[in-house]
Scaffold this active site. Structure first.
Site, PDB file in Angstrom:
ATOM      1  N   HIS A  37      22.386 -41.669   6.801  1.00  0.00           N
ATOM      2  CA  HIS A  37      21.344 -41.772   5.615  1.00  0.00           C
ATOM      3  C   HIS A  37      20.208 -40.846   6.293  1.00  0.00           C
ATOM      4  O   HIS A  37      19.657 -39.926   5.588  1.00  0.00           O
ATOM      5  CB  HIS A  37      21.008 -42.852   4.846  1.00  0.00           C
ATOM      6  N   GLN A 148      29.497 -35.969   5.406  1.00  0.00           N
ATOM      7  CA  GLN A 148      30.975 -35.464   5.128  1.00  0.00           C
ATOM      8  C   GLN A 148      31.814 -36.622   5.289  1.00  0.00           C
ATOM      9  O   GLN A 148      32.859 -36.637   5.119  1.00  0.00           O
ATOM     10  CB  GLN A 148      31.005 -34.621   6.622  1.00  0.00           C
ATOM     11  N   SER A 186      27.454 -48.362   5.492  1.00  0.00           N
ATOM     12  CA  SER A 186      26.856 -49.594   5.339  1.00  0.00           C
ATOM     13  C   SER A 186      27.600 -50.928   5.287  1.00  0.00           C
ATOM     14  O   SER A 186      27.349 -52.039   5.489  1.00  0.00           O
ATOM     15  CB  SER A 186      26.356 -49.468   3.697  1.00  0.00           C
TER      16      SER A 186
END
Ligand code: PAF
Length: 288
Positions: A37, A148, A186
């Site tokens: 992120h 991606q 995550s």
């Protein structure tokens, strides 16, 4: 870092930035932020735009029985990370503000949602496309940044932005990996120590696929079997292993042009996805 919860206030922030002649860059996330992120945030910041990040664990993109309830959440830590990266605005809406009583409108991108993850997560991409459309309407960014690693999601959002005339450029950034090759996600926090050790084999299987193609393999079925066996050998339960056109996401056999090798596989209860892209030079002879 300004934290904005109210959708109407988010709209006003965007209008104000625009009235000052600024462009807006947007990084939508579901929080539990990692370097993947943050790489999107850095790319956005480098464009010189006002940088808006959102955190919203979107209930509409989880099917019943998926991990919505236990999806990792740590907004305080996330806010600290975003502040350190120089993000200007964190949009942190409540579900009740985005899905108001009577909500009945959904964005369904057809075609691209037939195979890969879509075949195994019914309704997932309808939820993704709907929330991204809503967020784009509220933030009204000049550019929005996606990873991606979620190749199908990125293709679907590109299609939606094109088809629905959003005035936003979709920027897709490379997958960020651990030193051993595991794509950041995550959900990696759910891996047991033993499964964490096995996890890089997902990327290794895709890379083995890429090498096989470089050595002349053009038969998609054989390639899929080889990658599937590697995954099973490493203790994965593969959900799908596929070779598709990088833009169409339709199966390609024999392999030709821009190809996406993509897989989803379970280690215990944790589902991991990854992909690699490659170019098959035109007119190359199939290996017998
Ligand atoms: O990739 C994600 O984190 C989510 O699917 C997104 C794009 C933020 C939509 O909820």
């Amino acid at each position: 870092l300004k934290i904005v919860g109210d959708p109407a206030a988010m709209r006003s922030e965007s209008s104000e930035a625009r009235s000052l002649g600024r462009t807006i860059g947007f990084v939508p996330t579901m929080g539990s932020l990692h370097e993947g992120h943050l790489s999107l945030v850095r790319r956005c910041r480098a464009s010189g735009s006002v940088t808006v990040a959102s955190i919203f664990v979107n209930p509409a993109q989880f099917s019943p029985g998926e991990d919505f309830e236990r999806y990792p959440r740590d907004p305080d830590r996330d806010a600290r990370l975003l502040e350190k990266e120089g993000v200007d605005i964190l949009f942190l809406p409540e579900a009740s503000d985005l899905y108001r009583p009577g909500h009945s409108t959904w964005v369904d991108v057809t075609g691209l949602t037939r195979g890969l993850c879509a075949a195994h997560r019914p309704g997932h991409f309808r939820g993704v496309a709907t929330i991204v459309a809503k967020l784009l309407n509220l933030v009204r960014p000049d550019a929005a940044y996606f990873g991606q690693k979620d190749a199908q999601q990125a293709a679907i959002i590109r299609r939606m932005v094109e088809d629905l005339d959003f005035d936003t450029r979709v920027v897709v950034c490379p997958t960020v990996r651990e030193p051993d090759g595991l794509a950041l996600s995550s959900r990696n926090v759910f891996l047991s120590p033993e499964h964490r050790l096995a996890a890089p084999s997902l990327y290794a299987a895709l890379e083995a696929g890429r090498r096989a193609v470089a050595s002349g393999e053009r038969d998609a079925g054989r390639l899929r079997s080889m990658m599937t066996e590697r995954l099973q050998g490493a203790g994965f339960r593969p959900q799908y292993v596929d070779a598709v056109g990088a833009t169409s996401l339709e199966p390609v056999d024999p392999l030709d042009g821009e190809v996406l090798l993509a897989a989803a596989a379970y280690l215990g209860a944790t589902r991991l996805i990854d992909n690699v892209t490659l170019t098959v030079p035109a007119g190359t002879v199939a290996r017998s």
